[in-house]
Design a protein around this motif. Structure first.
Motif, mmCIF file in Angstrom:
data_model
loop_
_atom_site.group_PDB
_atom_site.id
_atom_site.type_symbol
_atom_site.label_atom_id
_atom_site.label_comp_id
_atom_site.label_asym_id
_atom_site.label_seq_id
_atom_site.Cartn_x
_atom_site.Cartn_y
_atom_site.Cartn_z
ATOM 1 N N ASN A 246 44.506 27.096 8.167
ATOM 2 C CA ASN A 246 44.318 27.476 9.520
ATOM 3 C C ASN A 246 43.504 26.632 10.155
ATOM 4 O O ASN A 246 42.155 26.380 9.903
ATOM 5 C CB ASN A 246 43.936 28.880 9.670
ATOM 6 C CG ASN A 246 44.860 29.880 9.145
ATOM 7 O OD1 ASN A 246 46.039 29.764 9.327
ATOM 8 N ND2 ASN A 246 44.396 31.156 8.686
ATOM 9 N N VAL A 247 43.888 25.790 11.200
ATOM 10 C CA VAL A 247 42.979 24.896 11.974
ATOM 11 C C VAL A 247 43.022 25.389 13.481
ATOM 12 O O VAL A 247 43.856 25.299 14.047
ATOM 13 C CB VAL A 247 43.481 23.341 11.919
ATOM 14 C CG1 VAL A 247 42.403 22.492 12.383
ATOM 15 C CG2 VAL A 247 43.777 22.966 10.432
ATOM 16 N N GLU A 248 41.965 25.510 13.867
ATOM 17 C CA GLU A 248 41.287 26.106 15.250
ATOM 18 C C GLU A 248 41.270 24.706 16.109
ATOM 19 O O GLU A 248 40.429 23.855 15.654
ATOM 20 C CB GLU A 248 40.570 26.900 15.524
ATOM 21 C CG GLU A 248 40.195 27.438 16.751
ATOM 22 C CD GLU A 248 38.761 28.334 16.930
ATOM 23 O OE1 GLU A 248 38.539 28.657 17.630
ATOM 24 O OE2 GLU A 248 38.261 28.595 15.738
ATOM 25 N N ILE A 249 42.127 24.522 17.115
ATOM 26 C CA ILE A 249 41.693 23.216 17.782
ATOM 27 C C ILE A 249 41.541 23.530 19.347
ATOM 28 O O ILE A 249 42.208 24.107 19.872
ATOM 29 C CB ILE A 249 42.959 22.311 17.771
ATOM 30 C CG1 ILE A 249 43.309 21.811 16.289
ATOM 31 C CG2 ILE A 249 42.911 20.893 18.736
ATOM 32 C CD1 ILE A 249 44.505 20.848 16.203
ATOM 33 N N ASP A 250 40.648 22.810 19.673
ATOM 34 C CA ASP A 250 40.011 23.153 21.240
ATOM 35 C C ASP A 250 40.601 21.857 21.868
ATOM 36 O O ASP A 250 40.205 20.781 21.876
ATOM 37 C CB ASP A 250 38.478 23.236 21.144
ATOM 38 C CG ASP A 250 38.152 23.732 22.564
ATOM 39 O OD1 ASP A 250 38.995 23.549 23.552
ATOM 40 O OD2 ASP A 250 37.040 24.415 22.615
ATOM 41 N N ARG A 251 41.462 22.161 22.983
ATOM 42 C CA ARG A 251 42.109 21.237 23.788
ATOM 43 C C ARG A 251 40.867 20.267 24.359
ATOM 44 O O ARG A 251 41.365 19.151 24.419
ATOM 45 C CB ARG A 251 43.029 22.030 24.981
ATOM 46 C CG ARG A 251 44.154 21.251 25.232
ATOM 47 C CD ARG A 251 44.669 22.118 26.359
ATOM 48 N NE ARG A 251 45.986 22.890 25.983
ATOM 49 C CZ ARG A 251 47.027 22.491 26.019
ATOM 50 N NH1 ARG A 251 47.190 21.051 26.340
ATOM 51 N NH2 ARG A 251 48.067 23.222 25.743
ATOM 52 N N GLN B 296 38.306 22.501 1.538
ATOM 53 C CA GLN B 296 37.830 22.750 3.050
ATOM 54 C C GLN B 296 37.156 21.845 3.555
ATOM 55 O O GLN B 296 37.412 21.390 4.813
ATOM 56 C CB GLN B 296 37.513 24.247 3.023
ATOM 57 C CG GLN B 296 36.952 24.449 4.477
ATOM 58 C CD GLN B 296 36.684 26.144 4.437
ATOM 59 O OE1 GLN B 296 36.944 26.951 3.806
ATOM 60 N NE2 GLN B 296 36.323 26.551 5.848
ATOM 61 N N LYS B 297 36.060 21.462 2.880
ATOM 62 C CA LYS B 297 35.238 20.366 3.354
ATOM 63 C C LYS B 297 35.862 19.002 3.465
ATOM 64 O O LYS B 297 35.843 18.386 4.704
ATOM 65 C CB LYS B 297 34.297 20.216 2.287
ATOM 66 C CG LYS B 297 32.932 19.203 2.524
ATOM 67 C CD LYS B 297 31.810 19.286 1.650
ATOM 68 C CE LYS B 297 30.900 18.376 1.795
ATOM 69 N NZ LYS B 297 31.471 16.974 1.030
ATOM 70 N N GLU B 298 36.646 18.659 2.665
ATOM 71 C CA GLU B 298 37.484 17.405 2.915
ATOM 72 C C GLU B 298 38.532 17.511 4.065
ATOM 73 O O GLU B 298 38.833 16.388 4.542
ATOM 74 C CB GLU B 298 38.143 16.939 1.487
ATOM 75 C CG GLU B 298 37.281 16.522 0.467
ATOM 76 C CD GLU B 298 38.042 15.950 -0.754
ATOM 77 O OE1 GLU B 298 38.870 15.538 -0.940
ATOM 78 O OE2 GLU B 298 37.506 16.395 -1.967
ATOM 79 N N VAL C 124 40.654 16.060 9.467
ATOM 80 C CA VAL C 124 41.059 16.250 10.779
ATOM 81 C C VAL C 124 39.958 15.995 11.711
ATOM 82 O O VAL C 124 40.446 15.536 12.996
ATOM 83 C CB VAL C 124 41.096 17.946 10.755
ATOM 84 C CG1 VAL C 124 41.352 18.545 12.108
ATOM 85 C CG2 VAL C 124 41.962 18.563 9.710
ATOM 86 N N ALA C 125 38.534 15.831 11.258
ATOM 87 C CA ALA C 125 37.420 15.349 12.253
ATOM 88 C C ALA C 125 37.607 13.904 12.760
ATOM 89 O O ALA C 125 37.162 13.441 13.808
ATOM 90 C CB ALA C 125 36.192 15.756 11.544
#
Lengths: 289, 115
Positions: B77-82, B43-45, B50-51
């Motif tokens: 699951n990746v939550e992405i804020d537009r 998860q950390k990696e 993604v960051a």
């Protein structure tokens, strides 16, 4: 005490007889649920059926099996002495005075709990295996070193559970540990056979909706039921006098353990003590608080 | 006491409450017990990777191991804020999918495992 052909340290039973003991662990996670009482009762019950049985106390530092079995004044050498090579197995084993098939293997009261080294335990169990039908291991509470060592070599596990939330949760945890950390799990052998033994059961309280029922606990843990032991005054009486409760024929708990042992060796027995006793009209209305 | 109990039966069934509580807590504990040890590190990696492309906080990415029949499923699951899309120099440009595909991630809705 002879040495039969090719066998090591034949000191129990007839010469030439072949034994390959099954190792049973009584475990629970939670303390105070009746592991030692049950270990003593199951071991004595097996002995009553003519099975050569030894019951071993794995609770180093908090030895109590000797008291429950009534042999506390006969302890000279213990499990740790044998593991360390300070005593021979036949010097440490205590033969029960009530039944010739029953032996008690007490643990140490004083040494540190890490003294139970796995390879030492294995060596002792291997030697016992040649001499008995059943090796009953009384586990300490918890999931630390002592408890893991007690369950590690088991072929079969009896999960002692009270119908109470913390006990059921801890039993679930122990079942998980048996499935992942036992010798059978680590060596990809057939899994440890697990059995549920529900102790301190009160049919009256179950009926009143105050206690988890046998069905509830079976459903939650989903393991086969070996027996239900009713809450019974005879258990305290038996421990007061150092008598395994199966030696008391009048005791409901003793009879329930005898049934559980019969089921363990493959007999069909109807489950007793799970229905409330009939009560008089008077007690139905004004029953005890 | 028993007459009182008959008058107020709803006070009594604590065994049912015990059973419900146990079922919930054990479902949770069994799931986390079976989880492989590498999940936190993974998860950390993943968050770090993604960051590089998208502004993301640690709690916007969730990793789970589920099971469907005999198959183990690794869910990411990746939550992405537009609003937080990061312009990337010299790297792949993040192009948001069509609006129809982009859906708000509701943290409270359970993730539906593929059958």
């Amino acid at each position: 005490m002879g040495t039969a052909g090719g066998r090591r340290h034949r000191f129990v039973g007839e010469e030439g007889e072949v034994y390959l003991a099954k190792i049973i662990v009584l475990t629970s996670g939670k303390g105070g649920v009746g592991k030692t009482t049950s270990a003593a009762a199951i071991a004595a019950g097996l002995a009553l059926r003519g099975k050569r049985t030894v019951v071993i106390d794995f609770d180093v530092g908090l030895r109590n099996l000797d008291l429950i079995m009534g042999c506390e004044r006969r302890v000279v050498f213990d499990f740790i002495n044998v593991i360390n090579g300070d005593a021979k197995l036949n010097q440490a084993l205590i033969k029960d005075k009530r039944n010739d098939n029953l032996y008690v293997f007490p643990t140490s009261q004083t040494r540190d709990k890490d003294a139970l080294k796995r390879d030492g335990v294995e060596r002792v169990l291997d030697e016992l295996k040649d001499n008995f039908d059943y090796i009953v291991c009384d586990s300490p509470a918890g999931i630390e070193h002592g408890a893991i060592t007690a369950l590690y070599f088991a072929d079969s596990a009896i999960i002692v559970t009270n119908p109470e939330v913390s006990s059921v949760r801890d039993s679930d945890r122990i079942i998980g540990i048996l499935a992942s950390k036992s010798r059978r799990a680590e060596h990809n052998l057939d899994p440890v056979e697990v059995h549920l033994l529900l102790t301190r059961y009160s049919t009256e309280r179950v009926k009143r909706g105050e206690m988890l029922s046998v069905e509830d606990v079976k459903e939650i843990l989903s393991i086969p039921l070996l027996g239900v032991i009713p809450e019974s005054e005879s258990v305290l009486r038996a421990s007061n006098t150092g008598t395994p409760v199966v030696f008391e024929p009048e005791s409901p708990a003793g009879r329930a353990y005898v049934d559980a042992v019969a089921r363990f060796v493959g007999e069909q027995r109807e489950m007793r003590f799970v229905q409330p006793e009939r009560r008089s009209i008077f007690r139905t209305f004004f029953g005890r608080a | 006491m028993r007459l009182l109990d008959l008058l107020f039966p709803e006070r009594r069934n604590s065994a049912g409450i015990a059973k419900d509580r146990l079922k919930i807590v054990l479902a949770h504990e069994r799931a986390s017990r079976d989880a492989p040890d590498f999940l936190p590190a993974l998860q950390k990696e993943l968050v770090e990777v993604v960051a590089r492309y998208v502004e993301i906080r640690g709690d916007m990415l969730r990793v789970n191991v589920g099971r469907s029949g005999d198959t183990s499923l690794l869910e990411i699951n990746v939550e992405i804020d537009r609003a937080l899309l990061r312009p990337v120099e010299n790297g792949p440009v993040f192009s948001p999918p069509p609006a129809a595909v982009m859906r708000r991630f509701e943290p409270d809705t359970p993730w539906v495992k593929p059958g």
